[in-house]
Structure formats: structure tokens, C-alpha cells
Design an enzyme around this catalytic site. Structure first.
Site, PDB file in Angstrom:
ATOM      1  N   ASN A 205      -1.488  -0.356   7.454  1.00 30.75           N
ATOM      2  CA  ASN A 205      -0.956  -1.704   7.705  1.00 30.75           C
ATOM      3  C   ASN A 205      -0.156  -2.298   6.539  1.00 30.75           C
ATOM      4  O   ASN A 205       0.015  -3.504   6.430  1.00 30.75           O
ATOM      5  CB  ASN A 205      -2.066  -2.636   8.201  1.00 30.75           C
ATOM      6  CG  ASN A 205      -3.184  -2.802   7.200  1.00 30.75           C
ATOM      7  OD1 ASN A 205      -3.096  -2.314   6.072  1.00 30.75           O
ATOM      8  ND2 ASN A 205      -4.230  -3.515   7.592  1.00 30.75           N
TER       9      ASN A 205
ATOM     10  N   TYR B 218     -12.248  -2.618  -2.970  1.00 32.43           N
ATOM     11  CA  TYR B 218     -12.712  -2.671  -1.579  1.00 32.43           C
ATOM     12  C   TYR B 218     -14.245  -2.682  -1.482  1.00 32.43           C
ATOM     13  O   TYR B 218     -14.793  -2.321  -0.441  1.00 32.43           O
ATOM     14  CB  TYR B 218     -12.125  -1.503  -0.786  1.00 32.43           C
ATOM     15  CG  TYR B 218     -10.685  -1.725  -0.346  1.00 32.43           C
ATOM     16  CD1 TYR B 218     -10.318  -2.862   0.389  1.00 32.43           C
ATOM     17  CD2 TYR B 218      -9.694  -0.794  -0.640  1.00 32.43           C
ATOM     18  CE1 TYR B 218      -9.008  -3.067   0.795  1.00 32.43           C
ATOM     19  CE2 TYR B 218      -8.371  -0.987  -0.220  1.00 32.43           C
ATOM     20  CZ  TYR B 218      -8.042  -2.123   0.494  1.00 32.43           C
ATOM     21  OH  TYR B 218      -6.745  -2.321   0.916  1.00 32.43           O
TER      22      TYR B 218
ATOM     23  N   THR C 159      -4.969  -8.096  10.549  1.00 31.40           N
ATOM     24  CA  THR C 159      -5.331  -6.783   9.991  1.00 31.40           C
ATOM     25  C   THR C 159      -4.861  -5.634  10.875  1.00 31.40           C
ATOM     26  O   THR C 159      -4.304  -4.651  10.395  1.00 31.40           O
ATOM     27  CB  THR C 159      -6.866  -6.709   9.794  1.00 31.40           C
ATOM     28  OG1 THR C 159      -7.276  -7.824   9.013  1.00 31.40           O
ATOM     29  CG2 THR C 159      -7.268  -5.420   9.110  1.00 31.40           C
TER      30      THR C 159
ATOM     31  N   ARG D 277       3.065  -7.103   8.932  1.00 32.22           N
ATOM     32  CA  ARG D 277       2.381  -6.073   9.720  1.00 32.22           C
ATOM     33  C   ARG D 277       2.916  -6.013  11.145  1.00 32.22           C
ATOM     34  O   ARG D 277       3.036  -4.939  11.737  1.00 32.22           O
ATOM     35  CB  ARG D 277       0.876  -6.326   9.699  1.00 32.22           C
ATOM     36  CG  ARG D 277       0.246  -6.012   8.340  1.00 32.22           C
ATOM     37  CD  ARG D 277      -1.143  -6.598   8.224  1.00 32.22           C
ATOM     38  NE  ARG D 277      -1.877  -6.116   7.060  1.00 32.22           N
ATOM     39  CZ  ARG D 277      -3.042  -6.611   6.674  1.00 32.22           C
ATOM     40  NH1 ARG D 277      -3.604  -7.604   7.353  1.00 32.22           N
ATOM     41  NH2 ARG D 277      -3.656  -6.120   5.605  1.00 32.22           N
TER      42      ARG D 277
ATOM     43  N   GLU E 101      -9.354 -10.107  -7.691  1.00 31.78           N
ATOM     44  CA  GLU E 101      -8.375  -9.023  -7.534  1.00 31.78           C
ATOM     45  C   GLU E 101      -7.273  -9.103  -8.593  1.00 31.78           C
ATOM     46  O   GLU E 101      -6.834  -8.084  -9.117  1.00 31.78           O
ATOM     47  CB  GLU E 101      -7.801  -9.064  -6.110  1.00 31.78           C
ATOM     48  CG  GLU E 101      -8.865  -8.679  -5.083  1.00 31.78           C
ATOM     49  CD  GLU E 101      -8.472  -8.960  -3.637  1.00 31.78           C
ATOM     50  OE1 GLU E 101      -7.356  -9.467  -3.389  1.00 31.78           O
ATOM     51  OE2 GLU E 101      -9.297  -8.661  -2.748  1.00 31.78           O
TER      52      GLU E 101
ATOM     53  N   PHE F  97     -15.067   3.105   7.783  1.00 32.33           N
ATOM     54  CA  PHE F  97     -13.700   3.435   7.357  1.00 32.33           C
ATOM     55  C   PHE F  97     -13.528   3.432   5.830  1.00 32.33           C
ATOM     56  O   PHE F  97     -12.432   3.668   5.324  1.00 32.33           O
ATOM     57  CB  PHE F  97     -12.678   2.483   7.999  1.00 32.33           C
ATOM     58  CG  PHE F  97     -12.904   1.020   7.707  1.00 32.33           C
ATOM     59  CD1 PHE F  97     -12.440   0.438   6.529  1.00 32.33           C
ATOM     60  CD2 PHE F  97     -13.570   0.210   8.619  1.00 32.33           C
ATOM     61  CE1 PHE F  97     -12.639  -0.903   6.253  1.00 32.33           C
ATOM     62  CE2 PHE F  97     -13.778  -1.149   8.356  1.00 32.33           C
ATOM     63  CZ  PHE F  97     -13.312  -1.702   7.168  1.00 32.33           C
TER      64      PHE F  97
ATOM     65  N   HIS G 106      -1.776  -5.406   1.400  1.00 40.13           N
ATOM     66  CA  HIS G 106      -3.069  -6.049   1.154  1.00 40.13           C
ATOM     67  C   HIS G 106      -2.806  -7.435   0.587  1.00 40.13           C
ATOM     68  O   HIS G 106      -1.904  -7.596  -0.239  1.00 40.13           O
ATOM     69  CB  HIS G 106      -3.908  -5.261   0.137  1.00 40.13           C
ATOM     70  CG  HIS G 106      -5.067  -6.058  -0.368  1.00 40.13           C
ATOM     71  ND1 HIS G 106      -6.265  -6.110   0.317  1.00 40.13           N
ATOM     72  CD2 HIS G 106      -5.181  -6.922  -1.416  1.00 40.13           C
ATOM     73  CE1 HIS G 106      -7.082  -6.959  -0.326  1.00 40.13           C
ATOM     74  NE2 HIS G 106      -6.445  -7.463  -1.377  1.00 40.13           N
TER      75      HIS G 106
ATOM     76  N   ARG H  96      -1.251 -14.642   3.567  1.00 33.95           N
ATOM     77  CA  ARG H  96      -2.033 -13.996   4.640  1.00 33.95           C
ATOM     78  C   ARG H  96      -1.310 -14.190   5.976  1.00 33.95           C
ATOM     79  O   ARG H  96      -1.248 -13.272   6.788  1.00 33.95           O
ATOM     80  CB  ARG H  96      -3.441 -14.612   4.730  1.00 33.95           C
ATOM     81  CG  ARG H  96      -4.375 -14.250   3.608  1.00 33.95           C
ATOM     82  CD  ARG H  96      -4.908 -12.847   3.653  1.00 33.95           C
ATOM     83  NE  ARG H  96      -5.746 -12.547   4.796  1.00 33.95           N
ATOM     84  CZ  ARG H  96      -6.451 -11.415   4.923  1.00 33.95           C
ATOM     85  NH1 ARG H  96      -6.422 -10.493   3.969  1.00 33.95           N
ATOM     86  NH2 ARG H  96      -7.169 -11.194   5.992  1.00 33.95           N
TER      87      ARG H  96
ATOM     88  N   LYS I  42       0.842  -1.198   0.000  1.00 36.08           N
ATOM     89  CA  LYS I  42       0.000   0.000   0.000  1.00 36.08           C
ATOM     90  C   LYS I  42       0.883   1.256   0.000  1.00 36.08           C
ATOM     91  O   LYS I  42       2.110   1.173   0.206  1.00 36.08           O
ATOM     92  CB  LYS I  42      -0.897  -0.040   1.239  1.00 36.08           C
ATOM     93  CG  LYS I  42      -1.896  -1.207   1.261  1.00 36.08           C
ATOM     94  CD  LYS I  42      -2.779  -1.122   2.512  1.00 36.08           C
ATOM     95  CE  LYS I  42      -3.734  -2.281   2.628  1.00 36.08           C
ATOM     96  NZ  LYS I  42      -4.572  -2.172   3.849  1.00 36.08           N
TER      97      LYS I  42
HETATM   98  P1  IDP Z   1      -7.357  -7.246   5.488  1.00 36.89           P
HETATM   99  O1  IDP Z   1      -6.587  -6.165   4.784  1.00 36.89           O
HETATM  100  O2  IDP Z   1      -6.540  -7.885   6.601  1.00 36.89           O
HETATM  101  O3  IDP Z   1      -7.967  -8.264   4.560  1.00 36.89           O
HETATM  102  P2  IDP Z   1     -10.049  -6.159   5.778  1.00 36.89           P
HETATM  103  O4  IDP Z   1     -10.972  -6.471   6.897  1.00 36.89           O
HETATM  104  O5  IDP Z   1     -10.353  -6.730   4.441  1.00 36.89           O
HETATM  105  O6  IDP Z   1      -8.566  -6.531   6.253  1.00 36.89           O
HETATM  106  O7  IDP Z   1      -9.995  -4.574   5.660  1.00 36.89           O
HETATM  107  C1  IDP Z   1      -9.392  -3.959   4.548  1.00 36.89           C
HETATM  108  C2  IDP Z   1      -8.523  -2.824   5.033  1.00 36.89           C
HETATM  109  O8  IDP Z   1      -9.351  -1.820   5.594  1.00 36.89           O
HETATM  110  C3  IDP Z   1      -7.539  -3.182   6.143  1.00 36.89           C
HETATM  111  O9  IDP Z   1      -6.323  -3.705   5.656  1.00 36.89           O
HETATM  112  C4  IDP Z   1      -7.345  -1.869   6.848  1.00 36.89           C
HETATM  113  O10 IDP Z   1      -6.342  -1.087   6.202  1.00 36.89           O
HETATM  114  C5  IDP Z   1      -8.693  -1.197   6.676  1.00 36.89           C
HETATM  115  N1  IDP Z   1      -9.501  -1.390   7.875  1.00 36.89           N
HETATM  116  C6  IDP Z   1     -10.118  -2.518   8.272  1.00 36.89           C
HETATM  117  N2  IDP Z   1     -10.780  -2.349   9.418  1.00 36.89           N
HETATM  118  C7  IDP Z   1     -10.564  -1.062   9.768  1.00 36.89           C
HETATM  119  C8  IDP Z   1     -10.981  -0.265  10.879  1.00 36.89           C
HETATM  120  O11 IDP Z   1     -11.677  -0.719  11.785  1.00 36.89           O
HETATM  121  N3  IDP Z   1     -10.541   1.035  10.877  1.00 36.89           N
HETATM  122  C9  IDP Z   1      -9.761   1.563   9.898  1.00 36.89           C
HETATM  123  N4  IDP Z   1      -9.353   0.841   8.842  1.00 36.89           N
HETATM  124  C10 IDP Z   1      -9.738  -0.457   8.774  1.00 36.89           C
HETATM  125 MG    MG Z   2      -9.454  -8.052   3.129  1.00 38.07          MG
END
Ligand code: IDP
Ligand code: MG
Length: 149
Positions: free
Chosen positions: A112, A49, A91, A102, A126, A57, A115, A85, A9
Site C-alpha cells: 500500500n 511495527y 489501509t 493508496r 516514529e 501478517f 506509511h 492520513r 515503502k
Molecule cells: P496503516 O498503515 O494504515 O496505519 P496498520 O493497521 O497500522 O495500517 O498496518 C500496518 C501495515 O501492515 C499496513 O499498512 C499494511 O501494509 C499491513 N497490513 C495491515 N493489515 C494487514 C492485513 O490484514 N494483511 C496484510 N498486511 C496488512
Molecule cells: Mg499504522
């Protein structure tokens, strides 16, 4: 063999972590089949997304992912989706194990660094969103026999 989509990212690119992240995946034995530095459009970000559209968010996430260049990649290997993963970590970086990307490089959930696709359907979707077929390279690493039995 399985393919998965992994992106560094904008925070990872800005923080000059591109080489370190790619090294970890290469050193583990995964095979790079697609790679590009790109600026993500709002349209592509919203598609990518899409599952998070209703989340609070979402707007911040789209703003962030379109804020600077990302490195989009496709990696191939045994159980690549789950393995990458695991290498990414949870996450929320504060919950991610040390030794994960991470866990070692990030603190905030909204910064973080990486992706990665979370399952076979999202991987296919994707990869298709970010790469044309001809951008994915079929090749046989000579070290293959030293990685797989
Ligand atoms: P992932 O990236 O581990 O698959 P997802 O739940 O798919 O996690 O969420 C996508 C992205 O959205 C996360 O990587 C993170 O950057 C952001 N995100 C997820 N949950 C939150 C939150 O509660 N607050 C702010 N950003 C979030
Ligand atoms: Mg995800």
C-alpha cells in the site's frame, strides 16, 4: 503546527512513485523537515511495527519493509498527522478513496505504498526511531503567508 512521520515503502520506491508522492504533500502546503533514502534493518522494522507483533501478517510486513530502500520523511503543518492520513487513504487500497495516495496507486493491503503515523504519540515515537534531532531542519518557507492566514 504538528509534525508527522511518513515513509514511502519499498513498493513505492520500486515503482518510481517517490516524486509524485512528495509533490502531493508539497503542493498541499505541508513543509518537509526531514528526508532520507534508507534501508530499514530488521531490528528497526520490528520496533517500528511493534504494535503488530502478534498479527499473522507481522513477519511478511517486516520482510517487506526491509526488502528494499524506503524514503523516510518528516512533514510539518496544521493538523499534519490527520491530514496526511487522509491523503494516504484507508489501509486497504481497495477501500481507499480515489484521490488518495493508496486509492490512486495501490491495490493490495500488503503493497500500500506509504506509511504514516496514526496519532501524536506514534508520530513522536516514529520520528525518533528514524531521525536524529540534527537531521530535522528548522526553516521558514517564504510561501507560508500564502498558505496560512
Ligand atoms: P496503516 O498503515 O494504515 O496505519 P496498520 O493497521 O497500522 O495500517 O498496518 C500496518 C501495515 O501492515 C499496513 O499498512 C499494511 O501494509 C499491513 N497490513 C495491515 N493489515 C494487514 C492485513 O490484514 N494483511 C496484510 N498486511 C496488512
Ligand atoms: Mg499504522
Amino acid at each position: 503546527m504538528q509534525r508527522t512521520f511518513l515513509a514511502i515503502k519499498p513498493d513505492g520506491v520500486q515503482r518510481a512513485l517517490v516524486g509524485k508522492i512528495i509533490s502531493r504533500l508539497e503542493e498541499r502546503g505541508f513543509k518537509l523537515v526531514g528526508l532520507k533514502l534508507m534501508k530499514v534493518s530488521v531490528e528497526l522494522a520490528e520496533k517500528h511495527y511493534g504494535e503488530h507483533k502478534s498479527k499473522p501478517f507481522f513477519k511478511g510486513l517486516v520482510d517487506f519493509i526491509t526488502s528494499g530502500p524506503i524514503v523516510a520523511m518528516v512533514w510539518e503543518g496544521k493538523d499534519a498527522i490527520n491530514s496526511l492520513r487522509k491523503m494516504m487513504g484507508k489501509t486497504n487500497p481497495l477501500d481507499a478513496e480515489l484521490g488518495t495516495i493508496r486509492g490512486d496507486f495501490a491495490i493490495d493491503i500488503g503493497r500500500n505504498v506509504v506509511h504514516g503515523s496514526d496519532g501524536p504519540e506514534s508520530a513522536e515515537r516514529e520520528i525518533g526511531l528514524f531521525f536524529k534531532n540534527e537531521e530535522l531542519i528548522e526553516w521558514n518557507p517564504d510561501i507560508r503567508k500564502w498558505i496560512y492566514e
